[in-house]
Motif scaffolding. Structure first.
Motif, PDB file in Angstrom:
ATOM      1  N   LEU A   1       5.785  13.076  -3.823  1.00 31.88           N
ATOM      2  CA  LEU A   1       6.492  13.691  -2.702  1.00 31.88           C
ATOM      3  C   LEU A   1       6.417  12.816  -1.458  1.00 31.88           C
ATOM      4  CD1 LEU A   1       5.340  17.408  -3.202  1.00 31.88           C
ATOM      5  CD2 LEU A   1       7.415  16.274  -4.050  1.00 31.88           C
ATOM      6  N   ILE A   2       5.858  11.604  -1.619  1.00 30.96           N
ATOM      7  CA  ILE A   2       5.811  10.652  -0.506  1.00 30.96           C
ATOM      8  C   ILE A   2       7.075   9.807  -0.560  1.00 30.96           C
ATOM      9  CG2 ILE A   2       4.562   8.721   0.531  1.00 30.96           C
ATOM     10  CD1 ILE A   2       2.018   9.752  -0.777  1.00 30.96           C
ATOM     11  N   PRO A   3       7.878   9.817   0.483  1.00 30.44           N
ATOM     12  CA  PRO A   3       9.120   9.028   0.448  1.00 30.44           C
ATOM     13  C   PRO A   3       8.839   7.536   0.596  1.00 30.44           C
ATOM     14  CG  PRO A   3       8.865  10.076   2.586  1.00 30.44           C
ATOM     15  CD  PRO A   3       7.739  10.588   1.733  1.00 30.44           C
TER      16      PRO A   3
ATOM     17  N   GLU B   1      -5.125  16.279   3.201  1.00 29.58           N
ATOM     18  CA  GLU B   1      -5.163  16.952   4.508  1.00 29.58           C
ATOM     19  C   GLU B   1      -4.130  18.074   4.570  1.00 29.58           C
ATOM     20  OE1 GLU B   1      -5.372  14.286   7.840  1.00 29.58           O
ATOM     21  OE2 GLU B   1      -7.374  13.643   7.237  1.00 29.58           O
ATOM     22  N   GLY B   2      -4.092  18.854   3.510  1.00 33.52           N
ATOM     23  CA  GLY B   2      -3.247  20.037   3.455  1.00 33.52           C
ATOM     24  C   GLY B   2      -1.798  19.780   3.117  1.00 33.52           C
ATOM     25  N   GLU B   3      -1.400  18.521   3.033  1.00 31.67           N
ATOM     26  CA  GLU B   3      -0.009  18.196   2.699  1.00 31.67           C
ATOM     27  C   GLU B   3       0.111  17.954   1.202  1.00 31.67           C
ATOM     28  OE1 GLU B   3       3.385  14.744   3.539  1.00 31.67           O
ATOM     29  OE2 GLU B   3       1.625  14.895   4.851  1.00 31.67           O
ATOM     30  N   LYS B   4       1.051  18.650   0.566  1.00 30.00           N
ATOM     31  CA  LYS B   4       1.277  18.408  -0.857  1.00 30.00           C
ATOM     32  C   LYS B   4       2.016  17.094  -1.003  1.00 30.00           C
ATOM     33  CE  LYS B   4       2.560  21.855  -3.555  1.00 30.00           C
ATOM     34  NZ  LYS B   4       3.441  22.821  -4.281  1.00 30.00           N
ATOM     35  N   VAL B   5       1.372  16.124  -1.689  1.00 28.64           N
ATOM     36  CA  VAL B   5       1.941  14.774  -1.793  1.00 28.64           C
ATOM     37  C   VAL B   5       2.427  14.447  -3.202  1.00 28.64           C
ATOM     38  CG1 VAL B   5       0.669  13.830   0.176  1.00 28.64           C
ATOM     39  CG2 VAL B   5      -0.389  13.828  -2.103  1.00 28.64           C
ATOM     40  N   ALA B   6       2.108  15.302  -4.177  1.00 28.99           N
ATOM     41  CA  ALA B   6       2.601  15.109  -5.541  1.00 28.99           C
ATOM     42  C   ALA B   6       2.602  16.449  -6.253  1.00 28.99           C
ATOM     43  CB  ALA B   6       1.738  14.117  -6.309  1.00 28.99           C
ATOM     44  N   GLU B   7       3.560  16.630  -7.151  1.00 28.46           N
ATOM     45  CA  GLU B   7       3.657  17.872  -7.906  1.00 28.46           C
ATOM     46  C   GLU B   7       4.243  17.579  -9.287  1.00 28.46           C
ATOM     47  OE1 GLU B   7       4.855  22.477  -6.960  1.00 28.46           O
ATOM     48  OE2 GLU B   7       6.160  20.910  -6.144  1.00 28.46           O
ATOM     49  N   ASN B   8       3.508  18.017 -10.318  1.00 30.99           N
ATOM     50  CA  ASN B   8       3.966  17.883 -11.712  1.00 30.99           C
ATOM     51  C   ASN B   8       4.450  16.475 -12.051  1.00 30.99           C
ATOM     52  OD1 ASN B   8       3.443  20.617 -12.328  1.00 30.99           O
ATOM     53  ND2 ASN B   8       5.367  21.218 -11.355  1.00 30.99           N
ATOM     54  N   GLY B   9       3.661  15.485 -11.639  1.00 30.33           N
ATOM     55  CA  GLY B   9       3.968  14.109 -11.991  1.00 30.33           C
ATOM     56  C   GLY B   9       4.985  13.420 -11.111  1.00 30.33           C
ATOM     57  N   HIS B  10       5.473  14.112 -10.077  1.00 30.33           N
ATOM     58  CA  HIS B  10       6.466  13.529  -9.181  1.00 30.33           C
ATOM     59  C   HIS B  10       5.869  13.330  -7.790  1.00 30.33           C
ATOM     60  CE1 HIS B  10       9.658  14.024 -12.122  1.00 30.33           C
ATOM     61  NE2 HIS B  10       9.237  15.265 -12.317  1.00 30.33           N
TER      62      HIS B  10
ATOM     63  N   LYS C   1       1.045   4.165   7.168  1.00 28.98           N
ATOM     64  CA  LYS C   1       2.367   4.782   7.275  1.00 28.98           C
ATOM     65  C   LYS C   1       2.578   5.922   6.276  1.00 28.98           C
ATOM     66  CE  LYS C   1       4.548   0.568   9.066  1.00 28.98           C
ATOM     67  NZ  LYS C   1       5.533  -0.516   8.812  1.00 28.98           N
ATOM     68  N   VAL C   2       1.617   6.151   5.397  1.00 29.48           N
ATOM     69  CA  VAL C   2       1.768   7.211   4.384  1.00 29.48           C
ATOM     70  C   VAL C   2       0.528   8.104   4.370  1.00 29.48           C
ATOM     71  CG1 VAL C   2       3.348   5.936   2.902  1.00 29.48           C
ATOM     72  CG2 VAL C   2       0.882   5.658   2.590  1.00 29.48           C
TER      73      VAL C   2
ATOM     74  N   PRO D   1       0.790  -1.234   0.000  1.00 28.08           N
ATOM     75  CA  PRO D   1       0.000   0.000   0.000  1.00 28.08           C
ATOM     76  C   PRO D   1       0.823   1.286   0.000  1.00 28.08           C
ATOM     77  CG  PRO D   1      -1.042  -1.606   1.410  1.00 28.08           C
ATOM     78  CD  PRO D   1       0.264  -2.207   0.978  1.00 28.08           C
ATOM     79  N   SER D   2       1.888   1.331   0.786  1.00 22.28           N
ATOM     80  CA  SER D   2       2.667   2.575   0.866  1.00 22.28           C
ATOM     81  C   SER D   2       3.275   2.944  -0.483  1.00 22.28           C
ATOM     82  CB  SER D   2       3.764   2.445   1.924  1.00 22.28           C
ATOM     83  OG  SER D   2       4.667   1.395   1.604  1.00 22.28           O
ATOM     84  N   GLU D   3       3.636   1.953  -1.292  1.00 22.36           N
ATOM     85  CA  GLU D   3       4.190   2.224  -2.621  1.00 22.36           C
ATOM     86  C   GLU D   3       3.088   2.505  -3.636  1.00 22.36           C
ATOM     87  OE1 GLU D   3       7.274   2.716  -3.774  1.00 22.36           O
ATOM     88  OE2 GLU D   3       7.997   2.639  -1.722  1.00 22.36           O
ATOM     89  N   PHE D   4       1.963   1.807  -3.519  1.00 22.97           N
ATOM     90  CA  PHE D   4       0.801   2.104  -4.367  1.00 22.97           C
ATOM     91  C   PHE D   4       0.435   3.581  -4.227  1.00 22.97           C
ATOM     92  CE2 PHE D   4      -3.734   2.719  -4.885  1.00 22.97           C
ATOM     93  CZ  PHE D   4      -4.063   1.974  -6.019  1.00 22.97           C
ATOM     94  N   ALA D   5       0.417   4.068  -2.998  1.00 24.20           N
ATOM     95  CA  ALA D   5       0.057   5.463  -2.735  1.00 24.20           C
ATOM     96  C   ALA D   5       1.014   6.427  -3.421  1.00 24.20           C
ATOM     97  CB  ALA D   5       0.043   5.722  -1.225  1.00 24.20           C
TER      98      ALA D   5
END
Length: 544
Positions: free
Chosen positions: A331-333, A320-329, A103-104, A63-67
């Motif tokens: 941002l979730i480690p 929830e206010g956190e930017k998790v992706a931008e321009n196809g990239h 975890k994500v 799941p964490s990688e799917f996300a």
């Protein structure tokens, strides 16, 4: 980023209006929406997309990688059925998915798997009974009873099936359906048992039948089963009953797109913008009572920015206010993921795949590209030294299912349309029980491919005269704990390897994974033998 403001063309799906606005986010929620003067070039602000039915395991990613991949396409939440890992690892598997997803910053909503094992005609690794269902549905993160595949038991009001449904109703949680081909009175009996959705319709007429009964129709477009073209017109008649889902999506496809692709395709067909966005963003929230934002004041700040309302190219995704992706990239480690599994069989010999011929005439599974249904057809095998062999000239190849949970004789039958001219392909992703399934031109290749997976305790493999490839999937024999983009690349390479062996299927490994899915008619193969889904009983390979 606890507090921030951004501007854009806000798409208000509820009121069916679009206007320039500034939204303010504070402590994970939208605290204000203020109309502003028009400014050229503003992006569009939408609620995030939701996959209304998906088996995360089919992405071959935890799941964490799917996300990490899904958020790049504007997906903020998923209705996830952990049925696959439950068939392998039981309750431990369900807990693994929930804990890993937590975890994500992605909103996974899991279901309680209703059919583990799916049928008594195959060997699964675990069982989830009514008591287990009750324990799961008590939990906040388990929001529904997952697809009730035992439609005969539902229609006939089997006591155990009805007990599971009643438990869900006790907790006020919806029950998902799975009833391919059911029509008229039978469909009515199925729905009246308390079934609220179906994602298995393969004709518009079938979908309309079920919608008339009040069932929500999840239009599916996955890596193998593709029903969008057949079903999308239902949104004109029943816009309030439509959702979008992928069901099963391989990592290479997930890396390229998700629900955003279905939204763009629907708009390109001239469907109403607000109806389409309601299906993609709002109806799943309302149906499953999700804590996902709908772009209103006081809602969780779950939303996306898109470049336009045609391509729906996603510029940014917020959860929830956190930017998790931008321009196809993303941002979730990546995080370190644990491994659980259930794999207990030893290496096989070539002779294990020999099949004494009783006649030349046989029943053949017909694989259909882009469909899960598999008609029964007739064919002929080649016979050498009294053994039935593949007939690659007529594209009739040997298929085997090998029990991965205990030592047992492999089940063997024949299949058409895989197109292999040499070698074999194999997978430990074999719905529903996830035994090893393989198709090959000769017994030696079948044995090599199967043994590659046994050595890795799960994965997908392909072998040919020029070499072999294997993608290990050590998490339950279904998923890799590794980086999603690397797995997508590795999958693309092994997929091409299989196509170089002659397969012209769009997704040979995904198609292979469904050839043991007994609950989808008609002819399938379990580890116990050839099975007729139409008659719901075993049948013979050879015809007299």
């Amino acid at each position: 980023m606890d507090n921030f403001k951004l501007t854009g063309q806000l798409v208000d799906i509820h009121n069916k209006v679009i206007f320039p606005a500034e939204i303010e986010v504070d402590r994970k929620k939208i605290v204000s929406i203020r109309k502003i003067n028009a400014v050229p070039g503003l992006p569009f602000i939408l609620p995030g997309f939701i996959d209304a039915h998906v088996h995360v395991e089919s992405s071959m990613l935890v799941p964490s990688e799917f996300a990490r991949l899904a958020v790049c396409h504007g997906t903020v939440a998923s209705i996830s059925d952990p049925h696959e890992i439950a068939n392998v690892c039981g309750m431990e598997g369900v807990n693994y998915m929930v804990e890993n997803g937590n975890k994500v910053p992605f909103k996974f909503y899991f279901g309680a798997p209703s059919c583990v094992p799916a049928t008594p005609f195959e060997t699964a690794g675990a069982e989830i009974n009514a008591h287990d269902i009750n324990e799961l549905l008590k939990r906040k993160e388990i929001v529904y009873l997952a697809e009730m595949m035992n439609w005969p038991g539902t229609v006939n009001r089997d006591p155990e099936v009805m007990e599971k449904i009643h438990i869900a109703q006790k907790y006020g949680k919806p029950v998902d359906g799975h009833a391919p081909g059911l029509r008229a009175e039978t469909a009515a009996k199925y729905a009246s048992a308390g079934i609220t959705t179906d994602h298995e319709c393969f004709s518009l007429e079938e979908a309309l039948d079920k919608a008339k009964l009040g069932m929500k129709i999840a239009i599916r477009e996955g890596s193998a089963a593709k029903n969008f073209e057949a079903l999308i017109d239902i949104i004109d008649t029943y816009p309030e009953l439509v959702m979008f889902c992928s069901d099963d999506k391989h990592p290479d496809n997930l890396a390229l797109g998700h629900i955003n692709e279905l939204v763009a395709r629907a708009i390109a067909k001239g469907k109403n913008l607000f109806d389409v966005l309601k299906a993609a963003c709002i109806t799943p929230i309302e149906h499953y009572h999700l804590e996902v934002g709908q772009l209103r004041v006081s809602d969780p700040a779950d939303f996306i920015l898109v470049e336009d309302l045609k391509s729906f190219k996603v510029l940014a995704t917020f959860i929830e206010g956190e930017k998790v992706a931008e321009n196809g990239h993303t941002l979730i480690p990546s995080i370190k993921n644990e491994i659980i599994n259930n794999f207990n069989t030893g290496l096989k010999k070539e002779s294990d795949f020999h099949l004494p011929a009783k006649s030349k005439s046989i029943r053949v599974i017909e694989a259909l590209d882009g469909q899960l249904i598999t008609p029964e057809i007739r064919g002929e095998v080649q016979i050498e030294d009294g053994l039935a062999k593949s007939n690659p000239d007529k594209d009739i190849l040997k298929i085997t299912v090998v029990n991965r949970y205990q030592e047992a004789t492999p089940a063997i039958a024949f299949i058409k349309n895989f197109g292999l001219k040499k070698g074999a392909i194999a997978s430990s992703v074999g719905h529903d029980s996830h035994n090893i399934i393989a198709v090959g031109v000769d017994d030696s290749s079948l044995c090599r491919a199967v043994n590659l997976l046994i050595a890795e305790k799960g994965g997908i493999a392909a072998v040919g005269p020029d070499g072999e490839k294997v993608l290990p999937l050590p998490v339950a024999g279904l998923m890799s704990p590794g980086d999603g983009y690397e797995i997508a690349k590795a999958y693309t390479e092994i997929d091409q390897f299989a196509k170089n062996l002659g397969s012209n299927l769009q997704s040979p490994f995904m198609t292979l994974s469904f050839m043991a899915l007994l609950v989808i008619p008609d002819l399938k193969l379990s580890d116990k033998g050839l099975f007729s889904g139409q008659r719901f009983e075993f049948t013979e390979v050879f015809l007299s």
